[in-house]
Design a protein around this motif. Structure first.
Motif, PDB file in Angstrom:
ATOM      1  N   ILE A   1      10.134  30.820  11.631  1.00  0.00           N
ATOM      2  CA  ILE A   1       9.999  31.340  12.994  1.00  0.00           C
ATOM      3  C   ILE A   1       9.436  32.752  12.988  1.00  0.00           C
ATOM      4  CG2 ILE A   1      11.317  32.126  15.008  1.00  0.00           C
ATOM      5  CD1 ILE A   1      12.981  29.636  14.828  1.00  0.00           C
ATOM      6  N   HIS A   2      10.023  33.653  12.177  1.00  0.00           N
ATOM      7  CA  HIS A   2       9.538  35.032  12.258  1.00  0.00           C
ATOM      8  C   HIS A   2       8.156  35.212  11.636  1.00  0.00           C
ATOM      9  CE1 HIS A   2      11.528  36.488   8.231  1.00  0.00           C
ATOM     10  NE2 HIS A   2      10.233  36.345   8.040  1.00  0.00           N
ATOM     11  N   ALA A   3       7.697  34.228  10.816  1.00  0.00           N
ATOM     12  CA  ALA A   3       6.358  34.311  10.230  1.00  0.00           C
ATOM     13  C   ALA A   3       5.312  33.587  11.075  1.00  0.00           C
ATOM     14  CB  ALA A   3       6.370  33.746   8.814  1.00  0.00           C
ATOM     15  N   THR A   4       5.648  33.251  12.292  1.00  0.00           N
ATOM     16  CA  THR A   4       4.684  32.639  13.210  1.00  0.00           C
ATOM     17  C   THR A   4       3.764  33.725  13.765  1.00  0.00           C
ATOM     18  OG1 THR A   4       6.351  31.000  13.826  1.00  0.00           O
ATOM     19  CG2 THR A   4       4.429  31.192  15.258  1.00  0.00           C
TER      20      THR A   4
ATOM     21  N   VAL B   1       9.896  42.484   9.734  1.00  0.00           N
ATOM     22  CA  VAL B   1       8.866  41.758  10.491  1.00  0.00           C
ATOM     23  C   VAL B   1       8.982  42.067  11.978  1.00  0.00           C
ATOM     24  CG1 VAL B   1       7.999  39.470  11.105  1.00  0.00           C
ATOM     25  CG2 VAL B   1       8.741  39.928   8.764  1.00  0.00           C
ATOM     26  N   ARG B   2      10.213  42.090  12.480  1.00  0.00           N
ATOM     27  CA  ARG B   2      10.415  42.385  13.903  1.00  0.00           C
ATOM     28  C   ARG B   2       9.945  43.797  14.241  1.00  0.00           C
ATOM     29  NH1 ARG B   2      14.727  40.123  17.823  1.00  0.00           N
ATOM     30  NH2 ARG B   2      14.239  41.292  19.697  1.00  0.00           N
ATOM     31  N   ALA B   3      10.263  44.766  13.382  1.00  0.00           N
ATOM     32  CA  ALA B   3       9.850  46.147  13.628  1.00  0.00           C
ATOM     33  C   ALA B   3       8.329  46.270  13.641  1.00  0.00           C
ATOM     34  CB  ALA B   3      10.447  47.066  12.566  1.00  0.00           C
ATOM     35  N   CYS B   4       7.664  45.526  12.759  1.00  0.00           N
ATOM     36  CA  CYS B   4       6.193  45.542  12.744  1.00  0.00           C
ATOM     37  C   CYS B   4       5.633  44.993  14.055  1.00  0.00           C
ATOM     38  CB  CYS B   4       5.660  44.731  11.568  1.00  0.00           C
ATOM     39  SG  CYS B   4       5.895  45.504   9.956  1.00  0.00           S
ATOM     40  N   ALA B   5       6.214  43.878  14.529  1.00  0.00           N
ATOM     41  CA  ALA B   5       5.731  43.262  15.769  1.00  0.00           C
ATOM     42  C   ALA B   5       6.027  44.138  16.983  1.00  0.00           C
ATOM     43  CB  ALA B   5       6.364  41.885  15.946  1.00  0.00           C
ATOM     44  N   GLU B   6       7.101  44.932  16.926  1.00  0.00           N
ATOM     45  CA  GLU B   6       7.486  45.771  18.062  1.00  0.00           C
ATOM     46  C   GLU B   6       6.845  47.159  18.020  1.00  0.00           C
ATOM     47  OE1 GLU B   6      11.952  44.074  19.134  1.00  0.00           O
ATOM     48  OE2 GLU B   6      11.754  45.766  17.763  1.00  0.00           O
ATOM     49  N   ARG B   7       6.107  47.456  16.959  1.00  0.00           N
ATOM     50  CA  ARG B   7       5.549  48.804  16.802  1.00  0.00           C
ATOM     51  C   ARG B   7       4.502  49.092  17.879  1.00  0.00           C
ATOM     52  NH1 ARG B   7       1.490  51.348  13.744  1.00  0.00           N
ATOM     53  NH2 ARG B   7       2.126  53.405  12.962  1.00  0.00           N
ATOM     54  N   ASN B   8       4.679  50.198  18.601  1.00  0.00           N
ATOM     55  CA  ASN B   8       3.777  50.537  19.713  1.00  0.00           C
ATOM     56  C   ASN B   8       2.370  50.904  19.266  1.00  0.00           C
ATOM     57  OD1 ASN B   8       5.825  50.173  21.649  1.00  0.00           O
ATOM     58  ND2 ASN B   8       6.611  52.245  21.291  1.00  0.00           N
TER      59      ASN B   8
ATOM     60  N   LEU C   1       0.864  44.079  10.142  1.00  0.00           N
ATOM     61  CA  LEU C   1       0.652  42.735   9.603  1.00  0.00           C
ATOM     62  C   LEU C   1      -0.487  42.056  10.350  1.00  0.00           C
ATOM     63  CD1 LEU C   1       4.416  41.637   9.541  1.00  0.00           C
ATOM     64  CD2 LEU C   1       3.135  42.802   7.723  1.00  0.00           C
ATOM     65  N   THR C   2      -1.559  41.723   9.647  1.00  0.00           N
ATOM     66  CA  THR C   2      -2.657  40.992  10.287  1.00  0.00           C
ATOM     67  C   THR C   2      -2.450  39.484  10.153  1.00  0.00           C
ATOM     68  OG1 THR C   2      -4.009  41.052   8.275  1.00  0.00           O
ATOM     69  CG2 THR C   2      -4.272  42.869   9.835  1.00  0.00           C
TER      70      THR C   2
ATOM     71  N   ASP D   1      -3.303  45.725   7.148  1.00  0.00           N
ATOM     72  CA  ASP D   1      -4.360  46.695   7.413  1.00  0.00           C
ATOM     73  C   ASP D   1      -4.105  47.923   6.537  1.00  0.00           C
ATOM     74  OD1 ASP D   1      -5.942  48.741   8.432  1.00  0.00           O
ATOM     75  OD2 ASP D   1      -5.753  48.079  10.502  1.00  0.00           O
ATOM     76  N   PRO D   2      -5.051  48.308   5.646  1.00  0.00           N
ATOM     77  CA  PRO D   2      -4.804  49.439   4.727  1.00  0.00           C
ATOM     78  C   PRO D   2      -4.420  50.724   5.446  1.00  0.00           C
ATOM     79  CG  PRO D   2      -6.845  48.300   4.151  1.00  0.00           C
ATOM     80  CD  PRO D   2      -6.391  47.721   5.449  1.00  0.00           C
ATOM     81  N   SER D   3      -4.968  50.938   6.639  1.00  0.00           N
ATOM     82  CA  SER D   3      -4.665  52.173   7.364  1.00  0.00           C
ATOM     83  C   SER D   3      -3.232  52.203   7.884  1.00  0.00           C
ATOM     84  CB  SER D   3      -5.643  52.354   8.538  1.00  0.00           C
ATOM     85  OG  SER D   3      -5.450  51.339   9.517  1.00  0.00           O
ATOM     86  N   LEU D   4      -2.556  51.031   7.920  1.00  0.00           N
ATOM     87  CA  LEU D   4      -1.184  50.961   8.427  1.00  0.00           C
ATOM     88  C   LEU D   4      -0.174  50.632   7.325  1.00  0.00           C
ATOM     89  CD1 LEU D   4      -1.805  49.051  11.806  1.00  0.00           C
ATOM     90  CD2 LEU D   4      -1.473  51.508  11.454  1.00  0.00           C
ATOM     91  N   LEU D   5      -0.619  50.685   6.058  1.00  0.00           N
ATOM     92  CA  LEU D   5       0.278  50.367   4.944  1.00  0.00           C
ATOM     93  C   LEU D   5       1.453  51.338   4.885  1.00  0.00           C
ATOM     94  CD1 LEU D   5       0.916  48.658   2.469  1.00  0.00           C
ATOM     95  CD2 LEU D   5      -0.544  50.191   1.117  1.00  0.00           C
ATOM     96  N   GLU D   6       1.199  52.611   5.136  1.00  0.00           N
ATOM     97  CA  GLU D   6       2.275  53.599   5.103  1.00  0.00           C
ATOM     98  C   GLU D   6       3.331  53.318   6.171  1.00  0.00           C
ATOM     99  OE1 GLU D   6       1.148  57.677   5.135  1.00  0.00           O
ATOM    100  OE2 GLU D   6      -0.185  57.490   3.408  1.00  0.00           O
ATOM    101  N   ALA D   7       2.883  52.844   7.335  1.00  0.00           N
ATOM    102  CA  ALA D   7       3.839  52.505   8.402  1.00  0.00           C
ATOM    103  C   ALA D   7       4.742  51.359   7.963  1.00  0.00           C
ATOM    104  CB  ALA D   7       3.087  52.138   9.679  1.00  0.00           C
ATOM    105  N   LEU D   8       4.155  50.332   7.320  1.00  0.00           N
ATOM    106  CA  LEU D   8       4.949  49.217   6.807  1.00  0.00           C
ATOM    107  C   LEU D   8       5.935  49.703   5.755  1.00  0.00           C
ATOM    108  CD1 LEU D   8       5.628  46.215   6.374  1.00  0.00           C
ATOM    109  CD2 LEU D   8       3.693  46.095   4.786  1.00  0.00           C
TER     110      LEU D   8
END
Length: 696
Positions: free
Chosen positions: A326-329, A491-498, A503-504, A560-567
């Motif tokens: 579910i969360h990997a959808t 995963v949830r935090a990545c999806a909720e990030r403003n 994650l592409t 996305d390499p530019s967002l790797l630090e955020a992850l």
């Protein structure tokens, strides 16, 4: 730096497991087992007076209850009254328990601990055989018996080397590898791969490549039967079973958003849904109300083979795998609630003779008996859901086993363990982005263990119970709900990030492990994977196991390499490891490079291509059924009693009274109804948001 191996002992809380060991021992040996238990913590530390310095904190944290200090420096078991058998994790393994305790120690400012593992010490009579007891009490894939001189400081672990299967010399070598490695390749598979390596790529495969392809091309992964050409009584079916299923989309009125190409399915939901979101998921931050379009997800899977072999672990990991589906959808979604179901054979409960049960039925040694499945599988699914925090709000239980008039035995020998779940996904996260050159290939979640090896092949054999027990046992994963929850929060935090989702594309790691999930992610491109980039939970793991073990609680993603630090900032907060294992490249080739530079996998994905459909020729077998004949002296009271004793009809309190049924605050109606919550409900209802009164 000098290392010190110290031990601490504590009160054990293993009542359920201990009771099961005693029952199994009595059943096997026909005598009762008197046993006492305690935990033993093995610590590898860097200072000689570590225990004295940290005793107050250690005695509090390692006790079962903060109100009862139950940690000792010396064992409480009297070895003079019997012998002590200590079962612990293999010394090469750094378990999930170790990781979690070290995180707690770090928060409590306890330093200089390299490793801590918990074993269980059993005091048993002198006439109990160690090996027999180990079979009943231990997990053969992850645990061993510790001797008094077990050496934790020995860092040299035997690692199996990559080897070549000489297919070019003889097809017989391929047949032998199929048997030895438990690949479960049928004749069509063997012919295809022999032709592929001999005539197309003109090279000998490594054991890693062959094992990888066997899992990726198994019935479990490819659904050959559903996609195949089916003949029934020499008449060809107009279309495949999968074709018939796909035809339903024609009548969906464009309501279906995701079908047949992701971890779960999704249908159109609601245009305006208000939710709470953190303003910055990388740290402590305010929660803000956020409105967006939100769609509905449903996912389901059965974990039948693992539950047959190891009921508790099989059901645990079935639930965990479906949660990750579910969360990997899309690019990240949210779980809401789950449902479970069990179908098993006749229970044959001692002291409860039921007229429809045939006690002469035998079960293969690698398949658990129905009563064990009913108890332990339901315990496993409930255990994972409770620890993760997903409520189980409905389900079913079925029991059936009967000898037909023609002598045929009809029974749920290989059980059905069904796990379903409902969730939600935001509009802008529905579609995965295609892979592009330069994206980072990352693994998120738990470390690599030698568990869940060959699960795709193991669950695809046509007759269960005809393989070596060790192969079947190795194929069963082990669940870690706490790590699953950490992964979900990342995963949830990545999806909720403003400021954008790092994650592409994301996929749950399933059967076939890294080999399967990474190839799926980079389809249309390629990648060179460095094996030394993975976080290992077992230092003795081979490249074949690293590449193909499922090992649970792990996703693969393109970032996305530019967002790797955020992850990485999010994962650091959640204490969930992220490994960057490769970069997406243009050439459509997947490589796995070992620590010493050896190439274990080198596959041009274009050369594999799409295989021809398999052909299945079936025949109708007439079933001779006997008319129901009730005994002449059967009274209404006796008949009602029989019906109420049938597990399908009987009380489900053994299922409903141990599951999380209302956590999350989104459950409008759960498993039970009425003022006393006694009757089972015929429907479960959840809300999509804490702000809405609309339920679904």
């Amino acid at each position: 730096m000098t290392k010190f191996h110290v031990k601490l002992y504590s009160k054990a809380v293993e009542s359920r497991k201990l009771s099961q060991i005693q029952r199994d021992f009595e059943k096997k040996s026909h005598r009762k087992l008197d046993v006492c238990v305690e935990y033993c913590y093995h610590l590898i530390v860097n200072e000689p007076d570590f225990i004295d310095t940290n005793w107050s904190k250690l005695s509090t944290l390692l006790s079962h209850s903060p109100f009862e200090k139950s940690v000792w420096r010396e064992s409480n078991l009297n070895s003079k009254s019997g012998k002590v058998i200590e079962i612990c994790p293999r010394t090469a393994v750094k378990t999930a328990t170790c990781t979690n305790i070290l995180n707690v120690f770090d928060s409590a400012d306890i330093r200089n601990v390299e490793k801590i593992e918990r074993g269980i010490r059993y005091l048993v009579p002198n006439n109990v055989d160690e090996n027999d007891f180990f079979e009943l009490a231990a997990d053969k894939m992850t645990e061993v018996i510790y001797s008094t001189d077990t050496n934790f400081d020995n860092e040299s672990h035997s690692i199996e080397n990559v080897f070549i299967i000489d297919v070019l010399a003889s097809k017989q070598n391929l047949l032998e590898a199929n048997e030895k490695l438990g690949l479960a390749l049928d004749q069509d598979d063997l012919d295809f791969y022999y032709d592929f390596f001999v005539n197309k790529v003109k090279k000998n495969p490594t054991d890693v490549e062959l094992f990888d392809l066997a899992q990726s091309d198994s019935e479990h992964s490819r659904h050959w039967f559903f996609r195949g050409e089916i003949w029934i009584d020499e008449c060809k079916r107009e279309q495949s079973l999968m074709g018939s299923i796909r035809d339903t989309l024609k009548h969906s009125n464009e309501n279906s958003l995701i079908a047949f190409h992701d971890n779960s399915s999704s249908i159109r939901g609601f245009e305006r849904v208000w939710r709470l979101r953190p303003s910055d998921p990388t740290t402590v931050s305010s929660m803000n109300a956020f409105c967006s379009s939100s769609h509905l997800i449903y996912s389901a899977e059965t974990h039948n083979f693992p539950t047959a072999v190891c009921p508790f672990q099989g059901a645990t990991t079935g639930t965990g795998g479906r949660i990750r589906d579910i969360h990997a959808t899309g690019r990240g979604a949210y779980e809401i609630a789950g449902t479970v179901g069990y179908s098993f054979g006749n229970l044959n409960i001692p002291g409860l003779d039921l007229p429809w049960e045939d006690r002469s039925f035998l079960y293969p040694t690698s398949i658990s008996e129905p009563a064990k499945i009913a108890i332990e599988a339901s315990n496993g699914a409930s255990d994972y859901g409770n620890k993760f925090g997903e409520p189980v709000i409905c389900g079913f239980a079925r029991s059936f086993g009967l000898k037909l008039e023609n002598g045929e035995r009809c029974e749920y020998l290989k059980p059905i363990m069904f796990s379903g779940g409902i969730g939600a996904i935001d509009e802008d996260e529905v579609k995965k982005e295609p892979c592009t050159v330069g994206q980072k290939v990352v693994k998120i979640g738990g470390p690599v263990y030698r568990i869940g090896v060959g699960g795709g092949a193991a669950s695809s054999v046509s007759v269960q119970g005809n393989r070596e027990n060790q192969l079947d046992f190795a194929a069963v994963q082990r669940g870690d709900a706490e790590m699953g929850c950490k992964l979900h929060r990342v995963v949830r935090a990545c999806a909720e990030r403003n400021d954008g989702n790092p994650l592409t594309s994301i996929h749950d790691q399933g059967a076939g492990g890294n080999g399967n999930v990474i190839k799926e992610l980079v389809e249309g491109c390629g990648v060179t994977v460095q094996s030394d980039a993975f976080q290992l939970g077992d230092e003795s793991i081979s490249l074949r196991e690293l590449w193909t073990a499922e090992y649970q609680e792990n996703d693969a993603a393109l970032v996305d390499p530019s967002l790797l630090e955020a992850l990485q900032a999010i994962s650091e907060r959640e204490k969930c490891h992220v490994s960057v294992v490769g970069d997406v490249v243009e050439e459509q080739r997947v490589k796995l490079v070992g620590k010493s530079g050896e190439v274990a996998v080198d596959l041009d994905t274009r050369q594999l291509g799409e295989r021809e459909k398999k052909c299945f020729k079936l025949k109708t077998v007439p079933r001779i059924l006997k008319k129901l004949e009730l005994p002449k002296n059967l009274t209404v009271r006796e008949a009602v009693g029989r019906v109420l004793k049938l597990p399908t009809v009987a009380s489900k309190r053994y299922l409903t009274c141990k599951v999380d049924r209302s956590v999350t605050g989104l459950v409008a109606q759960q498993q039970c109804v009425g003022p006393l919550h006694t009757p089972l409900a015929d429907v479960a209802v959840v809300a999509l948001s804490h702000f809405d009164t609309v339920s679904f």
